[in-house]
Motif scaffolding. Structure first.
Motif, PDB file in Angstrom:
ATOM      1  N   GLN A  37     -26.904  98.359 -67.079  1.00 21.57           N
ATOM      2  CA  GLN A  37     -25.967  97.835 -66.085  1.00 21.57           C
ATOM      3  C   GLN A  37     -26.354  96.397 -65.776  1.00 21.57           C
ATOM      4  O   GLN A  37     -27.540  96.075 -65.678  1.00 21.57           O
ATOM      5  N   ILE A  38     -25.360  95.530 -65.634  1.00 21.67           N
ATOM      6  CA  ILE A  38     -25.615  94.136 -65.277  1.00 21.67           C
ATOM      7  C   ILE A  38     -24.864  93.802 -63.991  1.00 21.67           C
ATOM      8  O   ILE A  38     -23.884  94.464 -63.655  1.00 21.67           O
ATOM      9  N   PRO A  39     -25.329  92.791 -63.255  1.00 19.12           N
ATOM     10  CA  PRO A  39     -24.604  92.389 -62.043  1.00 19.12           C
ATOM     11  C   PRO A  39     -23.187  91.939 -62.401  1.00 19.12           C
ATOM     12  O   PRO A  39     -22.983  91.251 -63.399  1.00 19.12           O
ATOM     13  N   HIS A  40     -22.220  92.357 -61.603  1.00 21.53           N
ATOM     14  CA  HIS A  40     -20.834  91.960 -61.841  1.00 21.53           C
ATOM     15  C   HIS A  40     -20.073  91.951 -60.525  1.00 21.53           C
ATOM     16  O   HIS A  40     -20.543  92.495 -59.522  1.00 21.53           O
ATOM     17  N   GLU A  41     -18.910  91.322 -60.555  1.00 19.83           N
ATOM     18  CA  GLU A  41     -18.057  91.232 -59.367  1.00 19.83           C
ATOM     19  C   GLU A  41     -16.684  91.796 -59.721  1.00 19.83           C
ATOM     20  O   GLU A  41     -16.319  91.878 -60.895  1.00 19.83           O
ATOM     21  N   PRO A  42     -15.901  92.189 -58.715  1.00 22.85           N
ATOM     22  CA  PRO A  42     -14.595  92.800 -58.982  1.00 22.85           C
ATOM     23  C   PRO A  42     -13.651  91.944 -59.828  1.00 22.85           C
ATOM     24  O   PRO A  42     -12.848  92.467 -60.584  1.00 22.85           O
ATOM     25  N   HIS A  43     -13.739  90.619 -59.745  1.00 19.33           N
ATOM     26  CA  HIS A  43     -12.828  89.754 -60.504  1.00 19.33           C
ATOM     27  C   HIS A  43     -13.281  89.540 -61.952  1.00 19.33           C
ATOM     28  O   HIS A  43     -12.556  88.942 -62.744  1.00 19.33           O
ATOM     29  N   ASP A  44     -14.476  90.005 -62.320  1.00 19.36           N
ATOM     30  CA  ASP A  44     -14.950  89.848 -63.696  1.00 19.36           C
ATOM     31  C   ASP A  44     -14.135  90.738 -64.631  1.00 19.36           C
ATOM     32  O   ASP A  44     -13.936  91.918 -64.353  1.00 19.36           O
ATOM     33  N   ILE A  45     -13.659  90.165 -65.733  1.00 20.37           N
ATOM     34  CA  ILE A  45     -12.922  90.974 -66.704  1.00 20.37           C
ATOM     35  C   ILE A  45     -13.900  91.892 -67.435  1.00 20.37           C
ATOM     36  O   ILE A  45     -15.073  91.581 -67.565  1.00 20.37           O
ATOM     37  N   LYS A  46     -13.382  93.031 -67.882  1.00 20.02           N
ATOM     38  CA  LYS A  46     -14.206  93.985 -68.612  1.00 20.02           C
ATOM     39  C   LYS A  46     -13.764  94.029 -70.069  1.00 20.02           C
ATOM     40  O   LYS A  46     -12.586  93.895 -70.374  1.00 20.02           O
ATOM     41  N   MET A  47     -14.740  94.244 -70.919  1.00 14.09           N
ATOM     42  CA  MET A  47     -14.460  94.371 -72.338  1.00 14.09           C
ATOM     43  C   MET A  47     -13.816  95.730 -72.618  1.00 14.09           C
ATOM     44  O   MET A  47     -14.083  96.701 -71.923  1.00 14.09           O
ATOM     45  N   ASN A  48     -12.982  95.782 -73.651  1.00 11.77           N
ATOM     46  CA  ASN A  48     -12.461  97.052 -74.146  1.00 11.77           C
ATOM     47  C   ASN A  48     -13.389  97.622 -75.205  1.00 11.77           C
ATOM     48  O   ASN A  48     -13.392  98.819 -75.464  1.00 11.77           O
ATOM     49  N   MET A  49     -14.168  96.709 -75.805  1.00  9.26           N
ATOM     50  CA  MET A  49     -15.047  97.094 -76.905  1.00  9.26           C
ATOM     51  C   MET A  49     -16.175  96.070 -76.988  1.00  9.26           C
ATOM     52  O   MET A  49     -15.976  94.892 -76.684  1.00  9.26           O
ATOM     53  N   ILE A  50     -17.341  96.527 -77.410  1.00 10.01           N
ATOM     54  CA  ILE A  50     -18.471  95.634 -77.650  1.00 10.01           C
ATOM     55  C   ILE A  50     -19.003  95.963 -79.040  1.00 10.01           C
ATOM     56  O   ILE A  50     -19.239  97.123 -79.368  1.00 10.01           O
ATOM     57  N   ILE A  51     -19.169  94.922 -79.849  1.00 13.35           N
ATOM     58  CA  ILE A  51     -19.703  95.119 -81.200  1.00 13.35           C
ATOM     59  C   ILE A  51     -21.076  94.470 -81.275  1.00 13.35           C
ATOM     60  O   ILE A  51     -21.227  93.280 -80.969  1.00 13.35           O
ATOM     61  N   THR A  52     -22.062  95.276 -81.654  1.00 14.15           N
ATOM     62  CA  THR A  52     -23.417  94.769 -81.870  1.00 14.15           C
ATOM     63  C   THR A  52     -23.758  94.936 -83.346  1.00 14.15           C
ATOM     64  O   THR A  52     -22.959  95.458 -84.120  1.00 14.15           O
ATOM     65  N   ASP A  53     -24.948  94.533 -83.701  1.00 13.45           N
ATOM     66  CA  ASP A  53     -25.409  94.702 -85.076  1.00 13.45           C
ATOM     67  C   ASP A  53     -25.757  96.150 -85.391  1.00 13.45           C
ATOM     68  O   ASP A  53     -25.951  96.498 -86.548  1.00 13.45           O
ATOM     69  N   LYS A  54     -25.787  97.029 -84.391  1.00 13.20           N
ATOM     70  CA  LYS A  54     -26.140  98.438 -84.585  1.00 13.20           C
ATOM     71  C   LYS A  54     -24.996  99.418 -84.331  1.00 13.20           C
ATOM     72  O   LYS A  54     -25.009 100.530 -84.829  1.00 13.20           O
ATOM     73  N   ARG A  55     -24.028  99.031 -83.487  1.00 16.52           N
ATOM     74  CA  ARG A  55     -22.989  99.983 -83.090  1.00 16.52           C
ATOM     75  C   ARG A  55     -21.760  99.278 -82.531  1.00 16.52           C
ATOM     76  O   ARG A  55     -21.782  98.094 -82.233  1.00 16.52           O
TER      77      ARG A  55
END
Length: 186
Positions: free
Chosen positions: A156-174
Protein backbone atom coordinates in the motif's frame (compact mmCIF):
# COMPACT_ATOMS: atom_id res chain seq x y z
CA UNK A 1 5.24 8.26 6.10
CA UNK A 2 3.91 11.28 4.22
CA UNK A 3 3.94 11.54 0.41
CA UNK A 4 7.05 13.73 0.23
CA UNK A 5 9.03 11.32 2.39
CA UNK A 6 7.65 8.35 0.48
CA UNK A 7 8.72 9.88 -2.87
CA UNK A 8 12.32 10.11 -1.66
CA UNK A 9 12.30 6.50 -0.46
CA UNK A 10 10.67 5.13 -3.63
CA UNK A 11 12.91 7.19 -5.91
CA UNK A 12 16.01 5.77 -4.20
CA UNK A 13 14.53 2.26 -4.33
CA UNK A 14 13.86 2.55 -8.07
CA UNK A 15 17.35 3.95 -8.74
CA UNK A 16 18.93 0.93 -6.99
CA UNK A 17 17.11 -1.70 -9.08
CA UNK A 18 19.51 -3.93 -11.04
CA UNK A 19 19.14 -5.24 -14.62
CA UNK A 20 16.73 -2.50 -15.75
CA UNK A 21 17.34 -3.05 -19.50
CA UNK A 22 16.50 -6.76 -19.26
CA UNK A 23 13.49 -6.11 -17.02
CA UNK A 24 12.26 -3.33 -19.32
CA UNK A 25 12.33 -5.79 -22.24
CA UNK A 26 10.20 -8.26 -20.23
CA UNK A 27 7.66 -5.49 -19.50
CA UNK A 28 7.63 -4.42 -23.16
CA UNK A 29 7.06 -8.04 -24.26
CA UNK A 30 4.16 -8.52 -21.80
CA UNK A 31 2.56 -5.23 -22.90
CA UNK A 32 2.65 -5.80 -26.66
CA UNK A 33 1.22 -9.29 -26.24
CA UNK A 34 -1.89 -8.03 -24.42
CA UNK A 35 -5.09 -8.22 -26.47
CA UNK A 36 -5.90 -4.70 -25.22
CA UNK A 37 -2.67 -3.38 -26.68
CA UNK A 38 -2.95 -5.26 -29.95
CA UNK A 39 -6.42 -3.81 -30.57
CA UNK A 40 -5.60 -0.28 -29.38
CA UNK A 41 -5.21 2.45 -31.96
CA UNK A 42 -4.46 5.55 -29.87
CA UNK A 43 -1.90 5.23 -27.11
CA UNK A 44 -0.66 7.83 -24.67
CA UNK A 45 2.86 6.88 -23.64
CA UNK A 46 5.91 8.54 -22.14
CA UNK A 47 9.55 8.90 -23.18
CA UNK A 48 11.39 7.21 -20.33
CA UNK A 49 13.79 9.25 -18.29
CA UNK A 50 16.37 8.31 -15.67
CA UNK A 51 15.56 5.07 -13.86
CA UNK A 52 12.01 4.64 -15.28
CA UNK A 53 10.98 1.55 -17.22
CA UNK A 54 12.56 2.10 -20.63
CA UNK A 55 9.97 2.91 -23.30
CA UNK A 56 12.27 3.91 -26.17
CA UNK A 57 12.27 0.48 -27.81
CA UNK A 58 8.48 0.33 -27.47
CA UNK A 59 8.15 3.74 -29.11
CA UNK A 60 10.48 2.74 -31.96
CA UNK A 61 8.73 -0.55 -32.69
CA UNK A 62 5.14 0.70 -32.37
CA UNK A 63 5.40 4.15 -33.94
CA UNK A 64 4.24 2.94 -37.36
CA UNK A 65 1.56 0.55 -36.03
CA UNK A 66 -0.25 2.87 -33.60
CA UNK A 67 -1.06 6.53 -33.06
CA UNK A 68 1.28 7.34 -30.19
CA UNK A 69 1.19 10.59 -28.27
CA UNK A 70 3.59 11.85 -25.63
CA UNK A 71 3.00 14.45 -22.93
CA UNK A 72 4.21 18.02 -23.00
CA UNK A 73 3.96 20.04 -19.80
CA UNK A 74 3.33 23.75 -20.22
CA UNK A 75 2.96 25.70 -17.00
CA UNK A 76 0.56 23.75 -14.77
CA UNK A 77 -1.10 21.77 -17.55
CA UNK A 78 -0.22 18.84 -19.75
CA UNK A 79 -1.23 18.05 -23.31
CA UNK A 80 -0.47 15.02 -25.50
CA UNK A 81 0.89 15.37 -29.03
CA UNK A 82 1.12 12.64 -31.62
CA UNK A 83 4.64 11.72 -32.67
CA UNK A 84 5.59 10.41 -36.10
CA UNK A 85 9.28 9.85 -35.39
CA UNK A 86 11.70 10.16 -32.50
CA UNK A 87 13.97 12.69 -34.22
CA UNK A 88 11.57 15.64 -33.86
CA UNK A 89 11.43 15.48 -30.08
CA UNK A 90 12.83 18.25 -27.92
CA UNK A 91 14.51 18.00 -24.53
CA UNK A 92 12.88 20.02 -21.73
CA UNK A 93 14.83 22.03 -19.16
CA UNK A 94 14.50 18.96 -16.86
CA UNK A 95 16.12 16.72 -19.50
CA UNK A 96 12.84 14.97 -20.37
CA UNK A 97 12.20 14.30 -24.07
CA UNK A 98 8.92 15.80 -25.22
CA UNK A 99 7.03 16.00 -28.52
CA UNK A 100 7.27 18.97 -30.81
CA UNK A 101 4.05 20.92 -30.17
CA UNK A 102 3.67 21.61 -33.88
CA UNK A 103 2.43 18.01 -34.12
CA UNK A 104 -1.26 17.13 -33.77
CA UNK A 105 -2.68 17.01 -30.27
CA UNK A 106 -4.44 13.74 -29.39
CA UNK A 107 -7.08 13.75 -26.68
CA UNK A 108 -8.82 10.38 -26.95
CA UNK A 109 -6.88 7.25 -26.01
CA UNK A 110 -7.54 3.54 -25.83
CA UNK A 111 -4.57 2.91 -23.55
CA UNK A 112 -2.43 5.15 -21.37
CA UNK A 113 1.01 4.01 -20.23
CA UNK A 114 2.13 5.68 -17.01
CA UNK A 115 5.46 5.82 -15.22
CA UNK A 116 5.71 6.04 -11.45
CA UNK A 117 7.96 5.90 -8.43
CA UNK A 118 5.82 3.20 -6.81
CA UNK A 119 2.53 1.37 -7.29
CA UNK A 120 0.45 -0.71 -4.92
CA UNK A 121 -1.68 -3.81 -5.45
CA UNK A 122 -4.84 -1.68 -5.30
CA UNK A 123 -3.90 0.32 -8.39
CA UNK A 124 -2.58 3.45 -6.68
CA UNK A 125 0.38 5.20 -8.28
CA UNK A 126 2.90 7.55 -6.79
CA UNK A 127 4.27 9.98 -9.35
CA UNK A 128 6.57 12.93 -8.94
CA UNK A 129 4.00 15.12 -7.20
CA UNK A 130 2.82 17.47 -9.95
CA UNK A 131 -0.59 15.82 -10.36
CA UNK A 132 -0.48 16.26 -14.15
CA UNK A 133 -1.63 12.73 -15.00
CA UNK A 134 -4.28 12.78 -12.23
CA UNK A 135 -5.77 16.00 -13.54
CA UNK A 136 -5.58 15.08 -17.23
CA UNK A 137 -7.05 11.56 -17.00
CA UNK A 138 -9.57 12.06 -14.17
CA UNK A 139 -12.51 12.28 -16.58
CA UNK A 140 -11.22 10.20 -19.50
CA UNK A 141 -12.44 6.71 -20.37
CA UNK A 142 -9.32 4.73 -21.23
CA UNK A 143 -7.30 1.81 -19.88
CA UNK A 144 -4.65 3.10 -17.48
CA UNK A 145 -1.58 0.84 -17.36
CA UNK A 146 1.26 1.46 -14.94
CA UNK A 147 4.66 0.23 -16.06
CA UNK A 148 7.12 -0.59 -13.30
CA UNK A 149 9.71 -3.00 -12.04
CA UNK A 150 8.54 -5.68 -9.60
CA UNK A 151 10.58 -4.02 -6.83
CA UNK A 152 8.37 -0.92 -7.14
CA UNK A 153 5.21 -2.79 -6.11
CA UNK A 154 4.22 -2.06 -2.52
CA UNK A 155 1.40 -3.51 -0.47
CA UNK A 156 0.00 0.00 0.00
CA UNK A 157 1.26 3.50 -0.80
CA UNK A 158 0.05 6.91 0.41
CA UNK A 159 -2.70 8.26 -1.84
CA UNK A 160 -5.46 10.85 -1.93
CA UNK A 161 -9.05 10.62 -3.22
CA UNK A 162 -8.25 12.66 -6.37
CA UNK A 163 -5.38 10.35 -7.41
CA UNK A 164 -6.27 8.28 -10.47
CA UNK A 165 -6.02 4.52 -10.14
CA UNK A 166 -4.51 2.12 -12.60
CA UNK A 167 -6.64 -0.55 -14.27
CA UNK A 168 -3.57 -2.70 -14.73
CA UNK A 169 0.08 -2.75 -13.68
CA UNK A 170 2.72 -4.56 -15.71
CA UNK A 171 6.01 -5.52 -14.09
CA UNK A 172 8.87 -7.69 -15.26
CA UNK A 173 7.35 -10.60 -13.27
CA UNK A 174 3.56 -10.28 -13.57
CA UNK A 175 0.49 -8.43 -14.76
CA UNK A 176 -1.74 -7.12 -12.01
CA UNK A 177 -5.35 -6.54 -13.05
CA UNK A 178 -7.21 -4.19 -10.71
CA UNK A 179 -10.81 -5.31 -10.33
CA UNK A 180 -13.68 -2.90 -9.75
CA UNK A 181 -13.74 -3.82 -6.06
CA UNK A 182 -10.15 -2.54 -5.70
CA UNK A 183 -8.68 -5.99 -5.19
CA UNK A 184 -5.78 -7.06 -7.31
CA UNK A 185 -6.05 -10.12 -9.51
CA UNK A 186 -2.73 -11.52 -10.71
Amino acid sequence: MDKSEARKVYKALRAAIKDKPLKSKAIHHALVNLDYFQHAENIAAYASFGSEVDTWELLKTQLHNKHIALPKVQGRSMEFYQINNLENMLQSSYGIWEPDISMNPLRKFDIVLLPGLAFDVYGHRMGYGGGYYDKYFSDKDCLLIGLCFEEQIQEQIPHEPHDIKMNMIITDKRIIHIAKNNKSVV
